[in-house]
Design an enzyme around this catalytic site. Structure first.
Site, short mmCIF file in Angstrom:
data_model
loop_
_atom_site.label_atom_id
_atom_site.label_comp_id
_atom_site.label_asym_id
_atom_site.label_seq_id
_atom_site.Cartn_x
_atom_site.Cartn_y
_atom_site.Cartn_z
N HIS A 155 0.83 -1.22 0.00
CA HIS A 155 0.00 0.00 0.00
C HIS A 155 0.86 1.26 0.00
O HIS A 155 0.44 2.31 0.49
CB HIS A 155 -0.94 0.03 1.21
N SER A 276 14.26 22.22 -15.77
CA SER A 276 13.07 23.05 -15.97
C SER A 276 13.49 24.36 -16.61
O SER A 276 14.57 24.87 -16.33
CB SER A 276 12.41 23.30 -14.62
N LYS A 282 15.57 22.33 -10.57
CA LYS A 282 14.89 21.08 -10.92
C LYS A 282 15.75 20.09 -11.68
O LYS A 282 16.54 20.46 -12.54
CB LYS A 282 13.66 21.38 -11.77
N GLU A 289 9.25 8.91 -16.66
CA GLU A 289 7.85 9.33 -16.87
C GLU A 289 7.39 9.00 -18.28
O GLU A 289 6.26 8.55 -18.50
CB GLU A 289 7.72 10.84 -16.61
N LYS A 324 -0.60 -3.33 -39.29
CA LYS A 324 0.81 -2.97 -39.40
C LYS A 324 1.26 -1.83 -38.51
O LYS A 324 2.22 -1.96 -37.75
CB LYS A 324 1.16 -2.66 -40.85
N1 ARG Z 1 -1.73 -4.25 -48.07
C1 ARG Z 1 -2.48 -5.43 -47.78
C2 ARG Z 1 -2.45 -5.72 -46.28
O1 ARG Z 1 -1.62 -5.19 -45.65
C3 ARG Z 1 -1.91 -6.59 -48.50
C4 ARG Z 1 -2.88 -7.65 -48.82
C5 ARG Z 1 -3.81 -7.17 -49.85
N2 ARG Z 1 -4.74 -8.17 -50.23
C6 ARG Z 1 -5.91 -7.86 -50.78
N3 ARG Z 1 -6.67 -8.86 -51.09
N4 ARG Z 1 -6.29 -6.65 -50.99
O2 ARG Z 1 -3.22 -6.45 -45.74
#
Ligand code: ARG
Length: 467
Positions: A155, A276, A282, A289, A324
């Site tokens: 705590h 600072s 500071k 952080e 991605k």
């Molecule tokens: N740029 C697409 C992705 O990252 C690649 C695959 C595309 N496939 C499709 N059937 N449009 O998923």
């Protein structure tokens, strides 16, 4: 140039074209993409699916394209739809018709699954390396502090004395689990999806095992529908990173607290602090952080991925292109946090005298007073009650228990005698906890041995799996 223009009569709307393009972020998969294509082309030639001479030319030219990208001679421009289209159209621009045979028996759906798996595998390797140096740094610091007494907290209130080594080794355990989790995630990532085609695999007599071996995968994926629509490995990877960040964030929080005037347990090196613009005195723990703050960003990526995949019908859907940026950002962020943290930790100064002084206060030895009474035959509940009263008495006089006179102590129970004093020094409190996993020096030294063992075996196992 579009890879799929044949069926279309009208141009894509300019905004729509820009909207669905992934090149700006998937261009960083160029190495995985080209290497995957080289393996695929070599297999096509070996199987007699395309002429061997075409296959050789494709492999050679893709190698040159890769080298040109790496040397900066070839820029990945933004007119292609994605990295797959970019590499293929560059190939066709260089060698014409043979290049048009590369995509035989393959789809971008299994291609992108391959690229992402190769990328995640590489990142797991990188992150395991940084984690290993953090584990090493923690261990070497722990070795220096097996006798450094500090208060342990519950705590955020002082609870019982422990050693700094024991505290640091707690983090060793967390990051060790993180390391093991990544190795486990690797097992499921390490499956080669090419051959799954768009979804239903392919009618060409391709050799999936050849590609798997060529690209260093442990196995091939088992079901084509699953393989093109599975992003579990991305989610698992980012959830491993989320746990790493959670651990880093907890550690950072402690460093921030410990560097305050109130705790004064550590001094963070100037190299990892900032000042600072108005307050000249500071020195702020900005790195700690920021790492704590970036944890939210990685959790965000995890949530994004989970939500993106939720409810997607089999198989590939364009939603999945959203994997991605989340995966890339999480990997980049976790890596930089880990390595900045590691540097900060190696350059920390522990103020061991202050830690010790702090452990003397806050009645951190009260449990040991109760345990002493238990040894004299009392039940733990009775002992707890008496000790509670003793603590209250001491608080009233603003003294630690050890500084009360024996008469004062005896006024709470006749069982007490002068041997109590030695039994409840902070050193004795720590020493008494000599069981496996405990905080006594002997137990901690054994833990250090095990930790060392783990680091040695880890190197062994990572060589074994070719990392
Ligand atoms: N740029 C697409 C992705 O990252 C690649 C695959 C595309 N496939 C499709 N059937 N449009 O998923």
């Amino acid at each position: 140039m579009k890879l799929w223009g044949g069926r279309f009569c009208e141009q894509t709307d300019e905004q729509a074209d820009h909207f669905h393009s992934s090149l700006s972020f998937d261009k960083r998969l160029y190495k995985q993409d080209i290497k995957g294509s080289m393996a695929h082309a070599e297999m096509l030639g070996k199987q007699g699916i395309i002429p061997k001479s075409d296959s050789d030319l494709i492999v050679k030219t893709l190698g040159e394209i890769l080298a040109d990208i790496e040397s900066g001679k070839l820029a990945i421009n933004n007119t292609a739809e994605d990295i797959h289209s970019f590499a293929e159209s560059e190939l066709i621009a260089r060698i014409g018709d043979p290049g048009r045979r590369l995509h035989t028996g393959r789809s971008r759906n299994d291609q992108v699954a391959l690229d992402m798996r190769m990328y995640v595998k590489d990142e797991i390797d990188e992150i395991c390396k940084v984690l290993a140096s953090l584990l090493e740094a923690l261990l070497s610091s722990a070795k220096n502090h097996t006798r450094t007494i500090m208060p342990g907290f519950t705590h955020l209130q002082k609870a019982q004395p422990v050693t700094l080594a024991h505290h640091l080794l707690a983090y060793f355990q967390m990051f060790k689990r993180d390391y093991e989790r990544l190795c486990d995630c690797l097992k499921r990532t390490d499956e080669m999806p090419l051959g799954s085609g768009a979804l239903a695999s392919t009618s060409y007599p391709i050799d999936r095992y050849f590609i798997k071996d060529k690209l260093g995968f442990a196995d091939i994926t088992a079901n084509s529908l699953d393989a093109v629509s599975d992003r579990d490995f991305c989610i698992e990877f980012v959830s491993c990173l989320s746990l790493i960040m959670m651990h880093l964030s907890r550690f950072c929080e402690e460093l921030i607290l410990w560097s305050t005037d109130a705790f004064d347990f550590i001094e963070i090196s100037d190299a990892y602090s900032t000042g600072s613009s108005i307050m000249p005195q500071k020195k702020n723990p900005d790195m700690a952080e920021l790492i704590r703050g970036k944890t939210g960003r990685i959790y965000g990526s995890l949530m994004g991925l989970l939500t993106m995949m939720k409810g997607l019908p089999l198989t590939y859907n364009k939603d999945m292109q959203e994997d991605k940026e989340a995966v890339f950002d999480a990997a980049d962020t976790a890596k930089s946090c880990l390595s900045v943290f590691c540097g900060m930790l190696k350059n920390l100064k522990f103020k061991t005298g202050n830690m010790y002084k702090s452990a003397l206060g806050g009645y951190t030895n009260a449990t040991d007073v109760a345990d002493w009474l238990v040894k004299k035959g009392l039940t733990f509940r009775e002992a707890h009650e008496i000790t509670g009263k003793l603590v209250l008495y001491a608080i009233d006089r603003q003294l630690p228990i050890n500084e009360l006179t024996l008469d004062e102590i005896k006024s709470l129970s006749n069982v007490f005698d002068k041997t109590l004093y030695d039994a409840i020094s902070v050193e004795a409190c720590v020493k008494a906890r000599n069981i496996p996993g405990g905080s006594a020096e002997d137990a901690v030294l054994k833990a250090i041995e095990k930790a060392e063992d783990f680091l040695q075996k880890k190197h062994f196992s990572s060589h074994q799996r070719g990392l």
